[in-house]
Structures are given as structure tokens and as C-alpha cells.
Motif scaffolding. Sequence first.
Motif, PDB file in Angstrom:
ATOM      1  N   GLY A 132      75.572  -0.860 -48.346  1.00 52.41           N
ATOM      2  CA  GLY A 132      75.907  -2.024 -49.156  1.00 52.41           C
ATOM      3  C   GLY A 132      74.837  -3.099 -49.177  1.00 52.41           C
ATOM      4  N   CYS A 133      73.706  -2.848 -48.575  1.00 51.68           N
ATOM      5  CA  CYS A 133      72.628  -3.854 -48.478  1.00 51.68           C
ATOM      6  C   CYS A 133      71.627  -3.612 -49.615  1.00 51.68           C
ATOM      7  CB  CYS A 133      71.957  -3.766 -47.116  1.00 51.68           C
ATOM      8  SG  CYS A 133      70.663  -4.996 -46.880  1.00 51.68           S
ATOM      9  N   THR A 134      71.751  -4.384 -50.666  1.00 42.39           N
ATOM     10  CA  THR A 134      70.830  -4.230 -51.792  1.00 42.39           C
ATOM     11  C   THR A 134      69.410  -4.636 -51.416  1.00 42.39           C
ATOM     12  OG1 THR A 134      71.449  -6.410 -52.626  1.00 42.39           O
ATOM     13  CG2 THR A 134      72.632  -4.512 -53.536  1.00 42.39           C
ATOM     14  N   ASP A 135      69.273  -5.527 -50.441  1.00 44.66           N
ATOM     15  CA  ASP A 135      67.936  -5.915 -49.990  1.00 44.66           C
ATOM     16  C   ASP A 135      67.214  -4.728 -49.340  1.00 44.66           C
ATOM     17  OD1 ASP A 135      68.255  -8.477 -50.926  1.00 44.66           O
ATOM     18  OD2 ASP A 135      68.774  -9.328 -48.960  1.00 44.66           O
ATOM     19  N   LEU A 136      67.958  -3.883 -48.624  1.00 47.92           N
ATOM     20  CA  LEU A 136      67.356  -2.694 -48.017  1.00 47.92           C
ATOM     21  C   LEU A 136      66.883  -1.739 -49.107  1.00 47.92           C
ATOM     22  CD1 LEU A 136      66.617  -0.930 -45.594  1.00 47.92           C
ATOM     23  CD2 LEU A 136      68.962  -0.033 -45.652  1.00 47.92           C
ATOM     24  N   GLN A 187      65.262  10.082 -43.643  1.00 46.67           N
ATOM     25  CA  GLN A 187      65.991   8.842 -43.378  1.00 46.67           C
ATOM     26  C   GLN A 187      66.280   8.092 -44.678  1.00 46.67           C
ATOM     27  OE1 GLN A 187      67.460   7.881 -40.509  1.00 46.67           O
ATOM     28  NE2 GLN A 187      66.805   9.954 -39.967  1.00 46.67           N
ATOM     29  N   ALA A 188      65.320   8.084 -45.590  1.00 46.58           N
ATOM     30  CA  ALA A 188      65.546   7.424 -46.878  1.00 46.58           C
ATOM     31  C   ALA A 188      66.677   8.122 -47.634  1.00 46.58           C
ATOM     32  CB  ALA A 188      64.264   7.423 -47.705  1.00 46.58           C
ATOM     33  N   ASP A 189      66.718   9.445 -47.575  1.00 39.18           N
ATOM     34  CA  ASP A 189      67.814  10.190 -48.210  1.00 39.18           C
ATOM     35  C   ASP A 189      69.154   9.846 -47.550  1.00 39.18           C
ATOM     36  OD1 ASP A 189      66.030  11.411 -49.931  1.00 39.18           O
ATOM     37  OD2 ASP A 189      65.966  13.305 -48.811  1.00 39.18           O
ATOM     38  N   ARG A 190      69.153   9.763 -46.216  1.00 36.49           N
ATOM     39  CA  ARG A 190      70.375   9.418 -45.485  1.00 36.49           C
ATOM     40  C   ARG A 190      70.866   8.042 -45.913  1.00 36.49           C
ATOM     41  NH1 ARG A 190      71.604   6.213 -41.140  1.00 36.49           N
ATOM     42  NH2 ARG A 190      69.417   5.733 -40.715  1.00 36.49           N
ATOM     43  N   LEU A 191      69.931   7.086 -45.978  1.00 37.72           N
ATOM     44  CA  LEU A 191      70.314   5.727 -46.359  1.00 37.72           C
ATOM     45  C   LEU A 191      70.779   5.672 -47.814  1.00 37.72           C
ATOM     46  CD1 LEU A 191      67.496   3.770 -44.518  1.00 37.72           C
ATOM     47  CD2 LEU A 191      69.904   3.977 -43.853  1.00 37.72           C
ATOM     48  N   VAL A 249      69.114   1.975 -38.614  1.00 42.87           N
ATOM     49  CA  VAL A 249      70.063   1.501 -39.623  1.00 42.87           C
ATOM     50  C   VAL A 249      71.308   2.387 -39.569  1.00 42.87           C
ATOM     51  CG1 VAL A 249      70.477   1.090 -42.073  1.00 42.87           C
ATOM     52  CG2 VAL A 249      68.227   0.589 -41.081  1.00 42.87           C
ATOM     53  N   LYS A 250      72.431   1.742 -39.147  1.00 46.42           N
ATOM     54  CA  LYS A 250      73.686   2.490 -38.982  1.00 46.42           C
ATOM     55  C   LYS A 250      74.853   1.837 -39.714  1.00 46.42           C
ATOM     56  CE  LYS A 250      71.935   5.178 -35.685  1.00 46.42           C
ATOM     57  NZ  LYS A 250      71.301   6.365 -36.045  1.00 46.42           N
ATOM     58  N   ASP A 251      74.653   0.586 -40.119  1.00 43.92           N
ATOM     59  CA  ASP A 251      75.739  -0.150 -40.774  1.00 43.92           C
ATOM     60  C   ASP A 251      75.126  -1.300 -41.572  1.00 43.92           C
ATOM     61  OD1 ASP A 251      75.038  -2.130 -38.884  1.00 43.92           O
ATOM     62  OD2 ASP A 251      76.622  -1.504 -37.516  1.00 43.92           O
ATOM     63  N   ALA A 252      75.984  -2.133 -42.171  1.00 43.85           N
ATOM     64  CA  ALA A 252      75.507  -3.225 -43.027  1.00 43.85           C
ATOM     65  C   ALA A 252      74.653  -4.224 -42.247  1.00 43.85           C
ATOM     66  CB  ALA A 252      76.695  -3.930 -43.688  1.00 43.85           C
ATOM     67  N   ASP A 253      75.062  -4.542 -41.024  1.00 41.16           N
ATOM     68  CA  ASP A 253      74.297  -5.517 -40.236  1.00 41.16           C
ATOM     69  C   ASP A 253      72.913  -4.984 -39.869  1.00 41.16           C
ATOM     70  OD1 ASP A 253      76.353  -7.345 -40.340  1.00 41.16           O
ATOM     71  OD2 ASP A 253      77.210  -6.761 -38.394  1.00 41.16           O
ATOM     72  N   SER A 254      72.851  -3.736 -39.410  1.00 41.80           N
ATOM     73  CA  SER A 254      71.541  -3.175 -39.046  1.00 41.80           C
ATOM     74  C   SER A 254      70.682  -2.942 -40.292  1.00 41.80           C
ATOM     75  CB  SER A 254      71.705  -1.888 -38.234  1.00 41.80           C
ATOM     76  OG  SER A 254      72.414  -0.907 -38.957  1.00 41.80           O
ATOM     77  N   ALA A 262      74.232   6.905 -48.008  1.00 44.29           N
ATOM     78  CA  ALA A 262      75.159   5.903 -47.475  1.00 44.29           C
ATOM     79  C   ALA A 262      75.164   4.648 -48.343  1.00 44.29           C
ATOM     80  CB  ALA A 262      74.778   5.544 -46.040  1.00 44.29           C
ATOM     81  N   GLU A 263      74.498   4.732 -49.490  1.00 40.03           N
ATOM     82  CA  GLU A 263      74.381   3.603 -50.421  1.00 40.03           C
ATOM     83  C   GLU A 263      73.856   2.356 -49.716  1.00 40.03           C
ATOM     84  OE1 GLU A 263      78.004   3.263 -52.703  1.00 40.03           O
ATOM     85  OE2 GLU A 263      77.753   5.292 -53.494  1.00 40.03           O
ATOM     86  N   TYR A 264      72.901   2.603 -48.811  1.00 41.23           N
ATOM     87  CA  TYR A 264      72.196   1.551 -48.080  1.00 41.23           C
ATOM     88  C   TYR A 264      73.164   0.618 -47.352  1.00 41.23           C
ATOM     89  CZ  TYR A 264      68.570   3.515 -50.973  1.00 41.23           C
ATOM     90  OH  TYR A 264      67.724   4.402 -51.595  1.00 41.23           O
TER      91      TYR A 264
END
Length: 162
Positions: free
Chosen positions: A145-149, A134-138, A75-80, A141-143
Motif C-alpha cells: 500500500g506504499c505508493t512512495d515505495l 524482491q521487486a516482484d515480491r513487493l 520490507v514486510k508491511d506498510a511501515d517497513s 504485495a502491491e508494495y
Amino acid sequence: MMLLRFSLPVLGLAVAAAQEPLPPLPSLPDLPAAEEEQVDAAQEQAYREQIKAAEERLLAGVQKLHELHRVLLDVKDADSAAAAVPAIIRLTGELHDWAAGFSGLPAPSPEDLARLQGDIAPAIRRINARIANQADRLGSAEYYGCTDLAAALAQFVLRLRQ
């Protein structure tokens, strides 16, 4: 150190007996194992097989945690982030089912528990720490912008705590 107390006459008899050659023991006929011993052996074998199954189940769970870690790493961006959601949901279900599968297994003996904890627990702690990073990283990065993530990760934590 253990102290043994012997009376002098008993000690004298033991020394005298040790100096005399003992006659050979007559050979004993082979006797069939007692039914109780056979049952105990069968129970021990069944227990060993179940502990082996528990060990294999633990290792399979560690592999599932590694798979989750790889998903989170990607996970590196909104699409991933959006692409990771189905895999996280799938792994959440698989790990929940995996954890439930331990309920039918016997509690390990203290020796087996110590061995399993020594062999597998360090690997579980390491992968859990990596997943937490990784969860902290995400989260930082506020996920992306993916609220589903965010929801999938929250569901993951909640389901595994059950």
C-alpha cells in the motif's frame, strides 16, 4: 600444424652451423631505455592503475546492490515499506553517481574485459536476480500500500537506465 619449407642447402647449412660450437657473445654495455620505451611503460602503468580503479569501482557497485537487496528484504508491511523509501532514494543516487564515474576510465583491453566479466559479472547477475525477485515480491504485495515505495523503485530503474 604449421608446415615449414626449407631448401635442402639451407637446411644443410643450419645443421652444420648447429654442430659447430658458437663463440661467446661479447657482453654489451647497459644502455638507457629509449625514451619511447619509457613512455610506453608509463602509459602501461597508468592503464593498469585505471583498470584496477575500475575493478574496485565495480566491486563497490556490487556492494551497493547488496545493500539495496537487504533494504528490499526488510520490507514486510506498510511501515517497513515506508521506512525503506529514503534508503532506496539514497542508493538510487549513489548508484547513478557510481555508474557515471566510469566515463573517465579507459576502455579495457579484450583480455581485461574478459577477466573482469569472468570475475565480477557472475556476482552482478546473481545480485540483480535477487533484487528482481524482491521487486516482484513487493509488486505482488502491491508494495504494501506504499505508493512512495513503488515510485522509489520505478525511479531507481529509470535513473540507472540513463
